[in-house]
Write a protein that holds these residues in place. Structure first.
Motif, mmCIF file in Angstrom:
data_model
loop_
_atom_site.group_PDB
_atom_site.id
_atom_site.type_symbol
_atom_site.label_atom_id
_atom_site.label_comp_id
_atom_site.label_asym_id
_atom_site.label_seq_id
_atom_site.Cartn_x
_atom_site.Cartn_y
_atom_site.Cartn_z
ATOM 1 N N ALA A 49 17.782 37.223 31.824
ATOM 2 C CA ALA A 49 19.195 37.068 31.452
ATOM 3 C C ALA A 49 19.807 38.401 31.062
ATOM 4 O O ALA A 49 20.922 38.729 31.496
ATOM 5 C CB ALA A 49 19.338 36.056 30.319
ATOM 6 N N ASN A 50 19.098 39.196 30.245
ATOM 7 C CA ASN A 50 19.633 40.496 29.854
ATOM 8 C C ASN A 50 19.820 41.409 31.062
ATOM 9 O O ASN A 50 20.812 42.133 31.145
ATOM 10 C CB ASN A 50 18.730 41.187 28.836
ATOM 11 N N LEU A 51 18.888 41.352 32.004
ATOM 12 C CA LEU A 51 19.025 42.192 33.197
ATOM 13 C C LEU A 51 20.217 41.768 34.044
ATOM 14 O O LEU A 51 20.937 42.618 34.572
ATOM 15 C CB LEU A 51 17.728 42.156 34.015
ATOM 16 N N VAL A 52 20.452 40.474 34.155
ATOM 17 C CA VAL A 52 21.612 39.989 34.919
ATOM 18 C C VAL A 52 22.906 40.383 34.210
ATOM 19 O O VAL A 52 23.855 40.861 34.841
ATOM 20 C CB VAL A 52 21.521 38.462 35.143
ATOM 21 N N ILE A 53 22.952 40.204 32.902
ATOM 22 C CA ILE A 53 24.135 40.603 32.120
ATOM 23 C C ILE A 53 24.364 42.112 32.261
ATOM 24 O O ILE A 53 25.497 42.574 32.439
ATOM 25 C CB ILE A 53 23.972 40.202 30.635
ATOM 26 N N HIS A 54 23.273 42.880 32.202
ATOM 27 C CA HIS A 54 23.373 44.334 32.344
ATOM 28 C C HIS A 54 23.884 44.732 33.728
ATOM 29 O O HIS A 54 24.772 45.587 33.843
ATOM 30 C CB HIS A 54 22.012 44.977 32.075
ATOM 31 N N LEU A 55 23.351 44.128 34.782
ATOM 32 C CA LEU A 55 23.828 44.458 36.125
ATOM 33 C C LEU A 55 25.296 44.092 36.304
ATOM 34 O O LEU A 55 26.055 44.852 36.904
ATOM 35 C CB LEU A 55 22.978 43.756 37.190
ATOM 36 N N ALA A 56 25.686 42.949 35.775
ATOM 37 C CA ALA A 56 27.098 42.554 35.860
ATOM 38 C C ALA A 56 27.966 43.592 35.147
ATOM 39 O O ALA A 56 29.000 44.025 35.684
ATOM 40 C CB ALA A 56 27.306 41.168 35.262
ATOM 41 N N GLY A 57 27.561 44.015 33.964
ATOM 42 C CA GLY A 57 28.324 45.014 33.211
ATOM 43 C C GLY A 57 28.345 46.369 33.893
ATOM 44 O O GLY A 57 29.394 47.021 33.980
#
Length: 166
Positions: A49-57
């Motif tokens: 989840a953190n990696l997906v949130i990070h990529l989106a950001g």
């Protein structure tokens, strides 16, 4: 339309950022539960989840701000600090919105501008360098996401690369 090196690079980057990587991430998210997307092997590692949130950001920052010139609204630290355990469906919507934004920016981007420079990232960089950085950055984190997903649910994502290409 005549193909040039610039148009080919732009096409490849756009395909990777809007189809290939999102497809692979989607397969991984589908294979994991709400609890598994927030799993981390230790406190110094990132969850899927953190990696997906990070990529989106990161993608929003580079495409919306650096390339398209919009205001910088990113809170990078919050991308990694998130522990809110938002449901997978909400995370999937967040990711889909970021992918759609990337697609809109790249659809309107003129490949002839790839050698132009901008300093909106904090240093003078060509748009080609920015887009290649973003693509490679996504590739690294997609690899991490796939690795974790395969650890947590090995049967669910056999042959992920072929599935994502369909």
């Amino acid at each position: 339309m005549e193909r040039t090196l610039d148009s080919t690079v732009l096409h490849i980057v756009r395909t990777r950022l809007t189809k290939d990587y999102p497809g692979q991430i989607g397969i991984c998210l589908d294979a994991l539960t709400d609890e598994q997307i927030w799993w981390r092997p230790n406190d110094r590692s990132n969850s899927v989840a953190n990696l997906v949130i990070h990529l989106a950001g990161s993608n929003r920052y580079y495409l919306e701000h650096v390339v398209a010139g919009a205001e910088d609204r990113r809170d990078r630290d919050a991308e990694f600090a998130a522990r809110d355990r938002r449901p997978k469906a909400e995370l999937q919507r967040h990711w889909a919105n970021a992918v759609a934004l990337v697609d809109r920016v790249l659809e309107d981007f003129d490949a002839a501008r790839l050698q132009e420079t901008t300093d909106r990232s904090g240093k003078t960089t060509t748009y080609a360098q920015i887009l290649l950085h973003v693509s490679h950055h996504n590739a690294v984190h997609v690899g991490q996401i796939v690795y974790v997903a395969k650890q947590l649910n090995p049967e669910a994502i056999d042959d992920i690369w072929r599935k994502a290409a369909k």
